[in-house]
Scaffold this motif. Structure first.
Motif, PDB file in Angstrom:
ATOM      1  N   LEU A 141       2.611   1.681   9.252  1.00 57.28           N
ATOM      2  CA  LEU A 141       1.849   1.435   8.024  1.00 57.28           C
ATOM      3  C   LEU A 141       2.675   1.509   6.733  1.00 57.28           C
ATOM      4  O   LEU A 141       2.480   0.677   5.840  1.00 57.28           O
ATOM      5  CB  LEU A 141       0.672   2.410   7.931  1.00 57.28           C
ATOM      6  N   PRO A 142       3.602   2.471   6.587  1.00 63.42           N
ATOM      7  CA  PRO A 142       4.346   2.542   5.315  1.00 63.42           C
ATOM      8  C   PRO A 142       5.084   1.253   4.961  1.00 63.42           C
ATOM      9  O   PRO A 142       5.280   0.957   3.777  1.00 63.42           O
ATOM     10  CB  PRO A 142       5.335   3.689   5.557  1.00 63.42           C
ATOM     11  N   HIS A 143       5.458   0.460   5.958  1.00 60.49           N
ATOM     12  CA  HIS A 143       6.202  -0.771   5.705  1.00 60.49           C
ATOM     13  C   HIS A 143       5.293  -1.940   5.336  1.00 60.49           C
ATOM     14  O   HIS A 143       5.776  -3.016   4.999  1.00 60.49           O
ATOM     15  CB  HIS A 143       7.030  -1.126   6.940  1.00 60.49           C
ATOM     16  N   LEU A 144       3.978  -1.707   5.399  1.00 61.08           N
ATOM     17  CA  LEU A 144       3.023  -2.764   5.089  1.00 61.08           C
ATOM     18  C   LEU A 144       2.430  -2.602   3.689  1.00 61.08           C
ATOM     19  O   LEU A 144       1.547  -3.370   3.303  1.00 61.08           O
ATOM     20  CB  LEU A 144       1.879  -2.773   6.118  1.00 61.08           C
ATOM     21  N   LEU A 145       2.915  -1.626   2.932  1.00 57.22           N
ATOM     22  CA  LEU A 145       2.364  -1.344   1.610  1.00 57.22           C
ATOM     23  C   LEU A 145       3.126  -2.098   0.527  1.00 57.22           C
ATOM     24  O   LEU A 145       4.352  -2.042   0.469  1.00 57.22           O
ATOM     25  CB  LEU A 145       2.424   0.158   1.307  1.00 57.22           C
ATOM     26  N   LYS A 150      -0.241  -2.230  -5.248  1.00 59.73           N
ATOM     27  CA  LYS A 150      -1.164  -1.290  -4.617  1.00 59.73           C
ATOM     28  C   LYS A 150      -2.142  -2.009  -3.676  1.00 59.73           C
ATOM     29  O   LYS A 150      -3.362  -1.927  -3.801  1.00 59.73           O
ATOM     30  CB  LYS A 150      -1.933  -0.484  -5.668  1.00 59.73           C
ATOM     31  N   ARG A 151      -1.559  -2.714  -2.725  1.00 56.19           N
ATOM     32  CA  ARG A 151      -2.356  -3.451  -1.738  1.00 56.19           C
ATOM     33  C   ARG A 151      -1.597  -3.489  -0.430  1.00 56.19           C
ATOM     34  O   ARG A 151      -0.431  -3.087  -0.345  1.00 56.19           O
ATOM     35  CB  ARG A 151      -2.608  -4.878  -2.236  1.00 56.19           C
ATOM     36  N   MET A 152      -2.266  -3.984   0.607  1.00 54.62           N
ATOM     37  CA  MET A 152      -1.619  -4.193   1.891  1.00 54.62           C
ATOM     38  C   MET A 152      -0.967  -5.565   1.906  1.00 54.62           C
ATOM     39  O   MET A 152      -1.523  -6.538   1.384  1.00 54.62           O
ATOM     40  CB  MET A 152      -2.630  -4.101   3.040  1.00 54.62           C
ATOM     41  N   TYR A 181      -2.255   6.477   4.745  1.00 54.92           N
ATOM     42  CA  TYR A 181      -1.368   5.333   4.997  1.00 54.92           C
ATOM     43  C   TYR A 181      -0.135   5.734   5.802  1.00 54.92           C
ATOM     44  O   TYR A 181       0.998   5.493   5.414  1.00 54.92           O
ATOM     45  CB  TYR A 181      -0.975   4.686   3.664  1.00 54.92           C
ATOM     46  N   GLY A 182      -0.381   6.379   6.926  1.00 51.05           N
ATOM     47  CA  GLY A 182       0.715   6.736   7.808  1.00 51.05           C
ATOM     48  C   GLY A 182       1.591   7.825   7.239  1.00 51.05           C
ATOM     49  O   GLY A 182       1.137   8.706   6.493  1.00 51.05           O
ATOM     50  N   ASN A 183       2.855   7.758   7.597  1.00 54.89           N
ATOM     51  CA  ASN A 183       3.820   8.783   7.174  1.00 54.89           C
ATOM     52  C   ASN A 183       4.326   8.512   5.759  1.00 54.89           C
ATOM     53  O   ASN A 183       5.487   8.190   5.538  1.00 54.89           O
ATOM     54  CB  ASN A 183       4.996   8.828   8.164  1.00 54.89           C
ATOM     55  N   PHE A 293       2.688 -15.128   5.849  1.00 56.18           N
ATOM     56  CA  PHE A 293       2.738 -13.686   6.093  1.00 56.18           C
ATOM     57  C   PHE A 293       3.971 -13.085   5.415  1.00 56.18           C
ATOM     58  O   PHE A 293       5.065 -13.651   5.468  1.00 56.18           O
ATOM     59  CB  PHE A 293       2.766 -13.392   7.594  1.00 56.18           C
ATOM     60  N   GLU A 294       3.770 -11.924   4.803  1.00 62.20           N
ATOM     61  CA  GLU A 294       4.867 -11.243   4.122  1.00 62.20           C
ATOM     62  C   GLU A 294       5.667 -10.346   5.060  1.00 62.20           C
ATOM     63  O   GLU A 294       6.837 -10.059   4.811  1.00 62.20           O
ATOM     64  CB  GLU A 294       4.310 -10.384   2.977  1.00 62.20           C
ATOM     65  N   VAL A 295       5.014  -9.904   6.128  1.00 58.38           N
ATOM     66  CA  VAL A 295       5.644  -8.979   7.067  1.00 58.38           C
ATOM     67  C   VAL A 295       5.287  -9.398   8.487  1.00 58.38           C
ATOM     68  O   VAL A 295       4.146  -9.783   8.767  1.00 58.38           O
ATOM     69  CB  VAL A 295       5.161  -7.526   6.829  1.00 58.38           C
ATOM     70  N   TYR A 296       6.275  -9.325   9.373  1.00 54.56           N
ATOM     71  CA  TYR A 296       6.056  -9.515  10.803  1.00 54.56           C
ATOM     72  C   TYR A 296       6.408  -8.213  11.514  1.00 54.56           C
ATOM     73  O   TYR A 296       7.473  -7.627  11.268  1.00 54.56           O
ATOM     74  CB  TYR A 296       6.926 -10.641  11.353  1.00 54.56           C
TER      75      TYR A 296
END
Length: 332
Positions: A141-145, A150-152, A181-183, A293-296
């Motif tokens: 989760l931390p890498h999806l912030l 302040k959004r996903m 939001y995870g660690n 998509f911004e993240v895979y």
């Protein structure tokens, strides 16, 4: 109330499974019943047959072999003694029961106009046991912030089947909705989350009410085709984050594009082992080419532990779980 999955099985299969070690039952992911062939279980990728005495074996000749009566009784339980009411599920080849447990079916197809109308003579069952694991998404989760906005981030999660995608996004929904939001030390409030749960696996809804903990600010569109469900959710519930499992059709891609243009963050999953592999699928190629998509997140489960790689929009590596780390514990 969640269904105790053991209650699904008729005797003597239920008694055989109850005799398994508790450590095995806790990790159990699949029970495969094939008429006249060995009763098989899968626990975190480790496959065994089960003997008539409830012991584990690799020997076919020592295994319990379900009879036709076992198949008929199981089918009666799955369908609540009313198979004709489940024609749509039979056409798709699976049934989802309360608790999010999904049962794959194999048998003889009946065709109409060259298309599958339903299944009959069902003799093969794959009971996939849904699990709820709080914290499964802590490391990812931390890498999806997007900390600036302040959004996903718009995220696509890839893996082969049965590598923990559904378990992962179930926990993501819970955390994002509850404002954890995870660690991380991020102190954002919880976001409005919308889950499109076509197969009733993510939330495990019973009469529209989730049986899994998917968070305090989460709405679920249950049993609805993904593309239509996304548009309905956008119009009716104004989500900030949409979660959808196993995209793959052109209409799914179109609905995701609409959601992104509406300013809604999308977290989706798809079967695949690489972004390049998805780019070869006509229905999803446009999403890849346009870098929607911004993240895979690429998942790979080894010995019950979920290892991952995270790539940015240009498919450059952001983060990976190291080989000497166990990764995330995910069973199911």
């Amino acid at each position: 109330m969640k269904m105790n999955w053991l209650e699904l099985f008729p005797e003597p299969i239920k008694s055989l499974l109850e005799q398994l070690p508790s450590s095995m039952l806790d990790r159990l992911e699949e029970v495969r019943i094939r008429e006249g062939r060995p009763l098989e279980i899968n626990a975190a990728g480790d496959h065994h047959f089960v003997t008539p005495g409830g012991k584990l074996t690799y020997r076919v000749e020592d295994s319990y072999k379900p009879a036709r009566e076992d198949s008929h009784r199981l089918l009666d339980r799955i369908s609540n003694h009313s198979l004709y009411t489940m024609e749509e599920e039979l056409r798709k080849g699976f049934i989802t029961i309360p608790g999010g447990h999904r049962i794959g079916l194999a048998g003889r197809t009946v065709l109409s106009g060259g298309k599958v109308e339903h299944l009959r003579d069902i003799s093969g069952f794959n009971v996939r046991i849904a699990k709820e694991i709080h914290g499964a998404s802590d490391e990812i989760l931390p890498h999806l912030l997007d900390r600036k906005e302040k959004r996903m981030k718009h995220t696509l999660i890839l893996s082969p089947p049965q590598h923990g995608k559904t378990t992962l996004i179930r926990d993501m929904a819970r955390q994002i909705s509850n404002g954890s939001y995870g660690n991380t030390t991020v102190k954002w409030p919880g976001m409005k989350v919308g889950i499109i749960d076509e197969r009733s696996e993510i939330a495990g809804s019973i009469r529209g009410v989730p049986s899994f903990d998917v968070g305090s600010r989460t709405d679920v569109m249950d049993g609805c085709p993904k593309a239509e469900g996304m548009m309905m959710m956008i119009r009716s519930m104004s989500p900030e984050v949409l979660l959808v499992d196993e995209i793959g059709r052109s209409e799914d891609a179109e609905a995701i594009t609409e959601a992104l243009h509406a300013g809604i963050s999308v977290i989706a999953t798809a079967h695949g082992s690489s972004v390049d592999e998805l780019s070869q699928r006509p229905a999803l190629a446009a999403l890849m080419e346009n870098q929607m998509f911004e993240v895979y997140v690429i998942l790979n489960r080894v010995e019950g532990h979920l290892n991952f790689r995270i790539l940015d929009r240009q498919q450059r590596s952001i983060q990976l779980s190291l080989p000497n780390q166990k990764g995330v514990d995910v069973y199911g």
